[in-house]
Design a protein around this motif. Structure first.
Motif: not given
Lengths: 329, 352, 508
Positions: A287-316
């Protein structure tokens, strides 16, 4: 035995949904970015993943035990600082490339010892691992600042930083190191008595005690293992950078716990696998690598990471729901 | 039969402390004196530690107990203190909030940045709404969706960090006319000769103490943290209670952001980084159980002040700034250890 | 083994055991022995010292005084593992299994066979486990995950553990607490089989019928002291109960005085909740006690939880005082005059760390205010009232309920709900796990409540209890009301027949 439970690929995927997710993002980035699907990039991903990955291996053991270690980020910084500082000491000046060895050894010993200290306190005082390692997270970081006088260290020996970017055959050395360690911890957890006892201690502590498993020393060993891997991650990281900064490893505990939880390890202990954890760290790495390649700023990675973590919990939670009949408390 | 049961805990408590005493010094004479000391230590360990620190530091530095120094410690503890009050409420309700640090960064950046753009009062208003919205997200995920609070707030820690950076574009923000704005009252001003941060901290502590100790809502928070299932079976609306605790925690962060922004008149994107640790350390030092259902607001105040005085005392004694982190490490573990040792009646854990 | 039996040396003998805890003499000069090939039942009220004695037997506690002898040789057992190696095994009441691990790993927990490098010797492990499971006639294999097994099968895994060693004594601690009748039969077969192999069995239970089915001898503890041993064939339930409580007790069927019932307080029509229960209909009048009797899992508790707003019904209607209504939450149920004394007082009924007063006033704390604050006086008044009427024994309202005895804890839960002055009171397993004295007090209280106009539902697994307190009884089987009885017509036989599904065709 973990692998005897595997009955069909479908069921395996249901138990390890993270690998499905990996395939998904892998396909996505392959189409979305021309630079993603390349051997060179895969090697990058493996190297980038290795730091968090090494710590996650140890963290999986500790979390299956029903404990947690929040101090790993600080241990990374301490190990890196020790390793880079000591190899530059006067006394090793004429050791040539061998001067690296005392630095690495000191770093690994320090990490293992801090792990042992955490484990010993958990064992003897009965204070919750969360609190013990929260204290250590602060204290060890303080130790780093006091030791380094808030300065960065730079490795004078190029052999050290060369190691970080070297290859073994077709693969980067650090990737090989990570994969070997993964295999070793997999073996430990799935095949050895200590590994199986890890599930027993986390799944039902009193049962383990009654069965004569010495729970205290057992947990101590796992804390030592996570301390060792955090220190090893500190060494490899400083070798990649050729330097050590006192702020190294900040937020690593967050990344590590995120990967381990993504990999299916239960916070309450008793369940989790190394294969899952490997999936967790790879997912975050891709995820980090791909977003980096797509030049998504590092800030967004933090948001997406947090969101994924919570989403996984919700899904579970949703997947384990018993439907309309459930008791609503 | 029934008497047998009722008397048991009463009798056993005295014996428990006796056993603590025995464990502490390994058996021998003067049992009674040790019993008394151990029982005081066990029950009021935090106050004893507080007194010891004060005495210790005042021996090494005569400036330590001067009124100016005490006021200055209290003033600098106020930011962590106000946040710790809210987090105490969350923890008593049986959950954790690790997102307060990055929420503080967010709120401070927001209020400082908006100050010059739309004026202080609207800036405070917008920041309050935004911070409460983040608290509400925590509250919905933990309270209503019943997700694990450690993971949720860890995820929020990361997400809010990202939000802050996205908002500011990674740049620092500051207020231009620092002496002209009335906004300075919160961090730099005084009310009746007492620095405003102390007043805010004190008022917040009193209000929350009243709420927790004397209102039905406070009682429901204790019940939810103590046994959530039993609370629901008693008609407590658990989701609502937990949701509101996160709103309270977010309010604490918002107020802390006002104090911090007003004092510094500028903000970096990571200004609150690591605050969640200091805050939790204060809460834990105050003896609030991370399992929920137990703890008091005023002990959190003492926990936070201990942290402040340790920091101040060590600096006055000439130690480096970061030595306080090492001392905090030891103090946190000792505090919790003594607390559970008193409860289980022996110093060492019975784990084999 | 037969030699031992012949020479009459007990497999296990305890002499003069004393165990004190801070402030309490939990065991006072207790003597107890088990012979090879017998079932020796151990009885006593809660707090009598049974569990302490059991833990001494299993090596979890060390006695302060006294000796333990195994086949005539004095031994000390410092850990459960040591006890197990000497042939004394405890089958825990709360299952002590690791759910994510396989059956085989659980059977050999702590003693997994090893190969080099600390590896587990899976081949040996599975082979040895398979063999043991075969002896027990288990319907599952050594590689199954324990978490996927039923409670009864999990108990089998516990029993299988006992067979990994040459067990001389096996201790069963309330083994039938969560078993169905069919599973009980299997368990009893296994116990008898063990007995036939010359294993000494210690059997701890509250249930008289089981004890008289299984036991050869019965020993009774009271207040930490040994009160005597009876031979099962030569004694009666009354004699045993007298020994347990130190007096005789009338738990016989109530003399049915004229019951004056009033209006229909609650009417339930065709109520269903998924697979949990279906098409349940009944009326409940003021002044009557309606008993729900059935096996664990028959859907009784779930009906109560649905009426209390804790589950969403999938079909059917609920009428209160003739008005159809939906109950959305416990708070809603309370507002509509329903109270529920739940099945598990520790998990659902009480906040154990909270004091007695706060527990009693919790559901109504929002109404006991003066200004924004809770009124101390109003709370204490309520506490005092229910402490007196229910004879709750506690040194003060400040005492944490976790420190009270089971009976007093249950009275706190009941007091909490009486204080709400409900119209409809539902009590689920009102006397589970509490001593016989408190039991009869609670039964009297339920009758008294009905007399004063409450509409009461009593859910219980204990037949004497249902027979004793109910005016009418609904028998449940597999989520359905299978038969309805009035107090006059009901017999124990017909009730048993109904709830075990023998009369399935006779749907009322």
């Amino acid at each position: 035995m973990a692998d005897t439970v595997i009955k069909s690929p479908v069921r395996w995927l249901a138990a390890n949904p993270i690998w499905g997710f990996i395939v998904l993002i892998f396909v996505f980035f392959s189409f979305a970015n021309p630079y993603f699907f390349a051997l060179q990039n895969f090697q990058n991903i493996l190297v980038q993943t290795s730091t968090i990955g090494l710590i996650a291996l140890g963290m999986t053991l500790v979390m299956i035990n029903g404990n947690i270690d929040l101090s790993v980020g600080a241990v990374v910084a301490l190990a890196a600082s020790l390793c880079v500082d000591i190899q530059g000491w006067e006394m090793f000046a004429d050791w040539g490339n061998w001067a690296i060895a005392p630095g690495v050894i000191a770093a690994l010993i320090a990490g293992t010892a801090l792990g042992a200290l955490n484990g010993f306190i958990v064992w003897k005082t009965g204070v919750d691992a969360f609190i013990v390692t929260l204290g250590a997270m602060l204290g060890v970081r303080g130790l780093v600042f006091v030791y380094t006088k808030e300065q960065s260290f730079f490795a004078m020996n190029f052999a050290f930083s060369d190691f970080g970017s070297s290859n073994m055959g077709p693969l980067p050395t650090l990737a090989v190191l990570f994969l070997v360690c993964t295999a070793a911890v997999y073996f430990l957890l799935a095949r050895t008595v200590h590994g199986r006892n890890t599930y027993a201690v986390g799944g039902n502590r009193s049962a383990a005690v009654n069965a004569g498993i010495r729970v205290g020393p057992h947990m101590l060993i796992n804390f030592m293992i996570v301390g060792f891997f955090a220190a090893l991650a500190g060494v490899t990281l400083s070798s990649q950078m050729g330097a050590a900064t006192p702020n190294l490893g900040t937020n690593y505990e967050l990344w590590v716990i995120t990967s381990v939880v993504l990999g299916g390890t239960k916070l309450n202990g008793g369940a989790g696998t190394i294969l899952g954890t490997l999936g967790g760290v790879l997912a975050i790495g891709i995820l980090r690598n791909g977003m980096n390649l797509m030049q998504v700023p590092a800030f967004y990675v933090l948001v997406i990471l947090g969101t994924i973590l919570i989403a996984v919990l919700l899904l579970d939670k949703q997947l384990n729901r018993k439907g309309k009949e459930e008791l609503r408390v | 039969m029934a008497n047998f049961h009722v008397e048991k805990p009463v009798a056993s408590r005295g014996q428990q402390t006796a056993r603590v005493a025995r464990d502490i010094r390994g058996g021998g004479m003067n049992r009674d004196r040790w019993k008394t000391i151990a029982s005081v230590l066990a029950r009021q360990g935090i106050l004893v530690a507080f007194a010891l620190f004060l005495i210790g530091f005042s021996i090494f530095s005569d400036r330590f107990l001067s009124p100016e120094n005490i006021l200055s410690v209290m003033r600098s503890s106020a930011i962590i203190g106000v946040m710790a009050l809210g987090v105490t409420v969350v923890v008593i309700g049986g959950n954790l909030d690790l997102s307060v640090g990055s929420m503080l960064s967010f709120s401070t950046v927001l209020v400082v940045d908006l100050h010059d753009k739309i004026g202080p009062a609207p800036a405070i208003g917008v920041m309050l709404v935004a911070t409460l919205a983040l608290g509400a997200v925590n509250g919905l995920l933990v309270g209503v969706a019943r997700l694990n609070s450690l993971i949720v707030t860890l995820g929020m820690l990361s997400a809010i960090q990202g939000l802050t950076l996205i908002y500011s574009g990674g740049k620092n923000v500051d207020i231009v006319n620092q002496d002209q704005t009335w906004f300075k009252i919160f961090g730099r001003g005084t009310i009746a000769d007492i620095p405003t941060p102390i007043v805010i901290f004190a008022v917040g502590a009193i209000l929350l103490h009243l709420m927790m100790a004397y209102t039905p809502f406070g009682r429901r928070i204790y019940a939810t943290g103590g046994n959530a299932t039993a609370a629901v079976f008693s008609g407590v609306r658990r989701s609502r209670v937990v949701f509101l605790t996160y709103l309270i925690s977010a309010s604490g962060v918002a107020i802390a952001a006002i104090i911090l922004g007003s004092r510094v008149m500028g903000s970096q994107n990571n200004v609150g980084q690591g605050y969640e640790l200091q805050v939790l350390a204060g809460v834990i030092l105050g003896g609030t159980s991370l399992l929920g259902g137990a703890g008091t607001i005023w002990k959190t105040v003492i926990g936070v002040l201990i942290l402040g005085f340790i920091q101040n005392g060590l600096l006055l004694m000439g130690f480096e700034y970061y030595v306080q982190w090492l001392v905090t490490w030891v103090v946190i573990i000792l505090a919790v250890w003594l607390d559970i040792a008193a409860k289980r009646g022996r110093l060492l854990s019975p784990i084999a | 083994m037969s030699d031992v039996a012949a020479t009459k040396i007990p497999a296990l003998q305890l002499k003069g055991i004393v165990k004190t805890f801070p402030g309490v003499r939990a065991l006072d000069d207790v003597t107890f022995d088990v012979r090879a090939g017998e079932v020796h039942a151990l009885l006593g009220e809660n707090g009598a010292g049974k569990s302490t004695l059991m833990k001494v037997l299993a090596g979890m506690y060390q006695p302060d005084e006294g000796t333990i002898e195994i086949e005539g040789t004095p031994v000390t057992m410092r850990t459960p593992l040591e006890a197990k190696r000497r042939g004394v095994v405890l089958i825990h009441q709360e299952l002590s299994l690791a759910e994510e691990m396989t059956v085989a790993e659980n059977i050999y927990l702590g003693e997994l066979p090893r190969r080099s490098l600390g590896r587990v010797d899976w081949k040996t492990l599975f082979a040895k486990s398979e063999e043991i499971l075969k002896r027990l006639n288990c319907g599952f294999g050594p590689k199954d995950r324990v978490g996927a097994l039923s409670i009864a099968n999990q108990q089998m895994v516990e029993i299988a553990r006992a067979l990994t060693v040459d067990a001389k004594v096996v201790i069963f601690d309330e083994p039938t607490a969560s078993l169905t009748d069919a599973e009980k039969v299997v368990l009893f077969e296994i116990i008898n089989d063990l007995k036939a192999r010359g294993v000494g069995i210690v059997y701890i239970s509250h249930r008289m019928d089981e004890i008289f089915t299984l036991a050869d001898r019965i020993s009774v503890l009271r207040d930490g002291g040994y009160r005597g041993t009876l031979v099962a064939g030569d004694t009666t339930e009354d004699e045993v109960i007298q020994l347990m409580i130190g007096r005789s007790l009338d738990l016989s069927r109530r003399q049915h005085a004229e019951v004056k019932t009033g209006e229909v307080a609650l009417k339930v029509e065709g109520l269903s909740c998924g697979k949990l229960f279906q098409d349940v209909s009944f009326e409940l009048r003021e002044g009557e006690v309606l008993g729900f009797y059935g096996l664990v899992g028959a859907g009784r508790t779930e009906i109560a939880e649905t009426l209390f707003g804790l589950r969403r019904p999938t079909a059917g209607t609920i009428e209160i005082d003739g008005k159809e209504t939906a109950i959305h939450s416990p708070a809603d149920a309370i507002a509509k005059g329903i109270s529920l004394v739940p099945e598990s007082r520790k998990e659902q009924g009480l906040v154990l760390g909270m004091n007695c007063r706060d527990n009693i006033t919790l559901p109504q704390v929002g109404d006991l205010t003066s200004g924004p604050f809770v009124s101390d006086g109003a709370e204490i008044a309520i506490f005092d009232q229910y402490r007196d009427t229910l004879k709750i024994k506690t040194p003060s309202w400040r005492q944490a309920v976790g420190n009270l005895s089971g009976g007093n804890q249950q009275k706190i839960v009941i007091g909490k709900w009486l204080a709400m002055h409900p119209r409809i009171l539902i009590v689920d397993e009102p006397t589970r796990g509490i001593d016989v004295g408190s039991k009869s007090e609670i039964h009297d209280l339920i009758r008294e409540l009905a007399r004063s106009g409450y509409a009461v539902i009593v859910i219980s697994s204990e037949m004497p209890e249902v027979l004793h307190v109910s005016d009418r009884i609904l028998a449940m089987y597999h989520g359905r009301v299978i038969r309805r009885f009035t107090a006059e017509e009901v017999t124990e036989d017909s009730l048993v027949a109904a709830i075990s599904g023998i009369e399935q065709e006779q749907v009322a």
